[in-house]
Enzyme design. Structure first.
Site, mmCIF file in Angstrom:
data_model
loop_
_atom_site.group_PDB
_atom_site.id
_atom_site.type_symbol
_atom_site.label_atom_id
_atom_site.label_comp_id
_atom_site.label_asym_id
_atom_site.label_seq_id
_atom_site.Cartn_x
_atom_site.Cartn_y
_atom_site.Cartn_z
ATOM 1 N N ASP A 213 46.761 40.203 58.276
ATOM 2 C CA ASP A 213 46.388 39.516 57.043
ATOM 3 C C ASP A 213 44.907 39.176 57.147
ATOM 4 O OD1 ASP A 213 45.916 37.490 55.104
ATOM 5 O OD2 ASP A 213 48.075 37.098 55.018
ATOM 6 N N LEU B 156 37.784 46.813 52.671
ATOM 7 C CA LEU B 156 38.154 47.065 51.269
ATOM 8 C C LEU B 156 39.226 46.072 50.816
ATOM 9 C CD1 LEU B 156 38.484 50.987 51.336
ATOM 10 C CD2 LEU B 156 36.426 49.591 51.236
ATOM 11 N N ALA B 157 39.549 45.102 51.657
ATOM 12 C CA ALA B 157 40.643 44.168 51.330
ATOM 13 C C ALA B 157 40.219 43.233 50.204
ATOM 14 C CB ALA B 157 41.007 43.349 52.560
ATOM 15 N N ALA B 158 41.077 43.063 49.221
ATOM 16 C CA ALA B 158 40.723 42.163 48.115
ATOM 17 C C ALA B 158 41.930 41.844 47.242
ATOM 18 C CB ALA B 158 39.660 42.798 47.225
ATOM 19 N N GLN B 159 41.864 40.732 46.557
ATOM 20 C CA GLN B 159 42.619 40.547 45.321
ATOM 21 C C GLN B 159 41.598 41.009 44.296
ATOM 22 O OE1 GLN B 159 43.801 40.401 42.191
ATOM 23 N NE2 GLN B 159 42.579 38.544 41.992
ATOM 24 N N SER B 160 41.701 42.257 43.844
ATOM 25 C CA SER B 160 40.577 42.890 43.139
ATOM 26 C C SER B 160 40.737 42.909 41.621
ATOM 27 C CB SER B 160 40.408 44.324 43.653
ATOM 28 O OG SER B 160 41.532 45.098 43.286
ATOM 29 N N THR C 249 30.715 44.996 44.535
ATOM 30 C CA THR C 249 31.155 45.505 43.236
ATOM 31 C C THR C 249 30.117 45.253 42.155
ATOM 32 O OG1 THR C 249 32.648 44.952 41.406
ATOM 33 C CG2 THR C 249 32.442 43.312 43.104
ATOM 34 N N GLU D 70 30.728 43.980 39.536
ATOM 35 C CA GLU D 70 31.055 42.692 38.909
ATOM 36 C C GLU D 70 30.078 41.581 39.318
ATOM 37 O OE1 GLU D 70 33.266 41.626 36.631
ATOM 38 O OE2 GLU D 70 33.987 43.654 36.262
ATOM 39 N N TYR E 291 36.621 36.345 41.025
ATOM 40 C CA TYR E 291 36.561 37.496 41.941
ATOM 41 C C TYR E 291 35.105 37.846 42.250
ATOM 42 C CZ TYR E 291 36.415 42.586 42.819
ATOM 43 O OH TYR E 291 36.131 43.837 43.309
ATOM 44 N N LYS F 271 32.777 37.850 45.714
ATOM 45 C CA LYS F 271 32.069 39.047 46.174
ATOM 46 C C LYS F 271 30.574 38.752 46.409
ATOM 47 C CE LYS F 271 35.133 42.430 46.412
ATOM 48 N NZ LYS F 271 35.337 43.252 47.618
ATOM 49 N N HIS G 13 35.636 52.756 40.052
ATOM 50 C CA HIS G 13 36.011 54.079 40.563
ATOM 51 C C HIS G 13 37.522 54.197 40.508
ATOM 52 C CE1 HIS G 13 35.083 51.177 43.682
ATOM 53 N NE2 HIS G 13 36.065 51.676 44.415
ATOM 54 N N ARG H 129 45.082 54.762 41.358
ATOM 55 C CA ARG H 129 44.686 53.477 40.807
ATOM 56 C C ARG H 129 45.922 52.649 40.456
ATOM 57 N NH1 ARG H 129 40.979 49.518 40.663
ATOM 58 N NH2 ARG H 129 39.333 49.931 39.148
HETATM 59 O O1 G4F Z 1 40.280 48.398 34.654
HETATM 60 P P1 G4F Z 1 39.793 46.995 34.644
HETATM 61 O O2 G4F Z 1 40.795 45.933 34.912
HETATM 62 O O3 G4F Z 1 38.569 46.952 35.656
HETATM 63 P P2 G4F Z 1 37.376 45.896 35.859
HETATM 64 O O4 G4F Z 1 37.734 44.554 35.365
HETATM 65 O O5 G4F Z 1 36.147 46.521 35.294
HETATM 66 O O6 G4F Z 1 37.285 45.809 37.432
HETATM 67 C C1 G4F Z 1 37.468 46.932 38.290
HETATM 68 O O7 G4F Z 1 36.222 47.513 38.645
HETATM 69 C C2 G4F Z 1 35.319 46.650 39.347
HETATM 70 C C3 G4F Z 1 34.050 47.423 39.652
HETATM 71 O O8 G4F Z 1 34.276 48.424 40.599
HETATM 72 C C4 G4F Z 1 35.980 46.139 40.622
HETATM 73 F F1 G4F Z 1 35.164 45.276 41.261
HETATM 74 C C5 G4F Z 1 37.280 45.439 40.279
HETATM 75 O O9 G4F Z 1 37.919 45.060 41.486
HETATM 76 C C6 G4F Z 1 38.185 46.413 39.534
HETATM 77 O O10 G4F Z 1 38.492 47.505 40.392
HETATM 78 O O11 G4F Z 1 39.136 46.642 33.228
HETATM 79 C C7 G4F Z 1 38.103 47.441 32.658
HETATM 80 C C8 G4F Z 1 37.833 46.957 31.242
HETATM 81 C C9 G4F Z 1 37.649 45.450 31.139
HETATM 82 O O12 G4F Z 1 36.576 45.177 30.282
HETATM 83 C C10 G4F Z 1 38.930 44.950 30.498
HETATM 84 O O13 G4F Z 1 38.787 43.791 29.699
HETATM 85 O O14 G4F Z 1 38.982 47.274 30.451
HETATM 86 C C11 G4F Z 1 39.278 46.154 29.628
HETATM 87 N N1 G4F Z 1 40.700 46.199 29.265
HETATM 88 C C12 G4F Z 1 41.159 46.339 27.996
HETATM 89 N N2 G4F Z 1 42.504 46.303 27.991
HETATM 90 C C13 G4F Z 1 41.748 46.073 30.105
HETATM 91 C C14 G4F Z 1 42.897 46.144 29.301
HETATM 92 N N3 G4F Z 1 41.818 45.924 31.452
HETATM 93 C C15 G4F Z 1 43.057 45.849 32.001
HETATM 94 N N4 G4F Z 1 43.140 45.720 33.365
HETATM 95 N N5 G4F Z 1 44.198 45.880 31.251
HETATM 96 C C16 G4F Z 1 44.178 46.030 29.889
HETATM 97 O O15 G4F Z 1 45.222 46.057 29.230
#
Ligand code: G4F
Length: 283
Positions: A12, A34-38, A80, A82, A104, A108, A134, A139
């Site tokens: 853990d 790469l561990a995270a609540q991401s 990230t 973010e 989050y 980071k 990515h 995913r």
């Molecule tokens: O796919 P997402 O949840 O990714 P987000 O928030 O960009 O974060 C991902 O990428 C980051 C950069 O590498 C990482 F740090 C992080 O850990 C993660 O892997 O959301 C992408 C976009 C957001 O703007 C969100 O509001 O899609 C929008 N969205 C619209 N509808 C949604 C939804 N996101 C999710 N998860 N679910 C939806 O239903």
């Protein structure tokens, strides 16, 4: 746990003593954290847990690496896009100021600076990969790209009628995880640690991703998608777009897989998962 060429050890990230034992036992040459609540939205619901894993977890791995006192270990930290939040500067590069807009991302930023500090204070070969979004067929299903392709395949299979989504206007710089993992490895092959932005330099909206994936099966997403207010975040970053000039010059890295090809791969995988032959749709 043993496979052909890898061993999986359970542990853990929040448990320092386990991390110390593991690093001592394995004596790795390279450590990739790469561990995270991401999940960004979940981090608003679980800020404490997220910080314990993302911020303190990274510090605990760094400490375990430092404690072993072995200067050959190279350390990679998954930072990230973010960390930039809703900044005015576009595109974002290594010099763009951080403005984390969710728990989050705050964790980071903490971890980013610890990595930099361990590099500067203790001479650790430690790198931050500031990776933009990515994706791949691996995913998680609660991230938007996979949620869309899983939902699309289930619609085709007759298992669901509608796809509920949040903010369709958000724009992200989406690349393929395969390309990005190669960049992580390249960072640790350099003479010293550093910080690198890894991105495609192109941004697309969630709407664009819907167009590409539903369009690949000849469907109009607006016949299926509904907005669920519960999926809107307290703050959402409106656009990310990265400038990875430094990585391209210093590492010789460049992304090879386009968003169109990535989306088609994800759609094909999710169709197959539903027992539907993607060849039916010309894949
Ligand atoms: O796919 P997402 O949840 O990714 P987000 O928030 O960009 O974060 C991902 O990428 C980051 C950069 O590498 C990482 F740090 C992080 O850990 C993660 O892997 O959301 C992408 C976009 C957001 O703007 C969100 O509001 O899609 C929008 N969205 C619209 N509808 C949604 C939804 N996101 C999710 N998860 N679910 C939806 O239903």
């Amino acid at each position: 746990m043993q496979g052909d060429s890898i061993y999986l050890h359970f542990g853990d990230i929040t448990d320092s003593s386990r991390l110390n034992d593991l690093i001592n036992q394995v004596e790795p040459n390279e450590v990739y954290n790469l561990a995270a609540q991401s999940h960004v939205q979940i981090s608003f619901d679980e800020p404490i847990h997220t910080s314990e894993v993302v911020a303190l977890g990274a510090l605990k791995v760094l400490e375990a690496v430092r404690n072993i006192g072995s200067s050959h270990i190279r350390f990679y930290q998954a930072t990230t896009s973010e960390v930039y939040g809703n900044v005015e500067a576009s595109p974002q590069d290594e010099k763009t100021p951080f403005h984390p807009d969710n728990p989050y991302a705050c964790g980071k930023v903490f971890a980013f600076h610890q990595v930099r500090l361990y590099r500067e204070a203790y001479g650790l070969h430690a790198s931050n990969g500031i990776l933009f979004n990515h994706e791949s067929p691996r995913r998680g299903e609660n991230f938007v790209t996979r949620k869309i392709t899983r939902g699309l395949a289930r619609i085709i299979a007759g298992k669901q009628d509608k796809l509920l989504l949040g903010n369709l206007d958000a724009r992200r710089d989406w690349g393929h995880a395969k390309d990005y993992v190669q960049a992580m490895w390249m960072m640790l092959q350099q003479a010293s640690g550093d910080d690198y932005v890894i991105a495609t330099g192109k941004s697309y909206s969630v709407r664009d991703y819907l167009d590409i994936s539903f369009g690949s099966l000849g469907l109009d997403w607006s016949d299926y998608v509904e907005i669920d207010q519960n999926l809107l975040r307290p703050i959402d970053v409106s656009e990310f777009i990265g400038d990875s000039k430094k990585a391209r010059n210093a590492l010789g890295w460049e992304p090879k897989i386009s968003l169109e090809d990535l989306a088609r791969e994800m759609v094909a995988t999710d169709l197959a998962h539903e027992g539907i032959d993607p060849a039916q749709f010309g894949f």
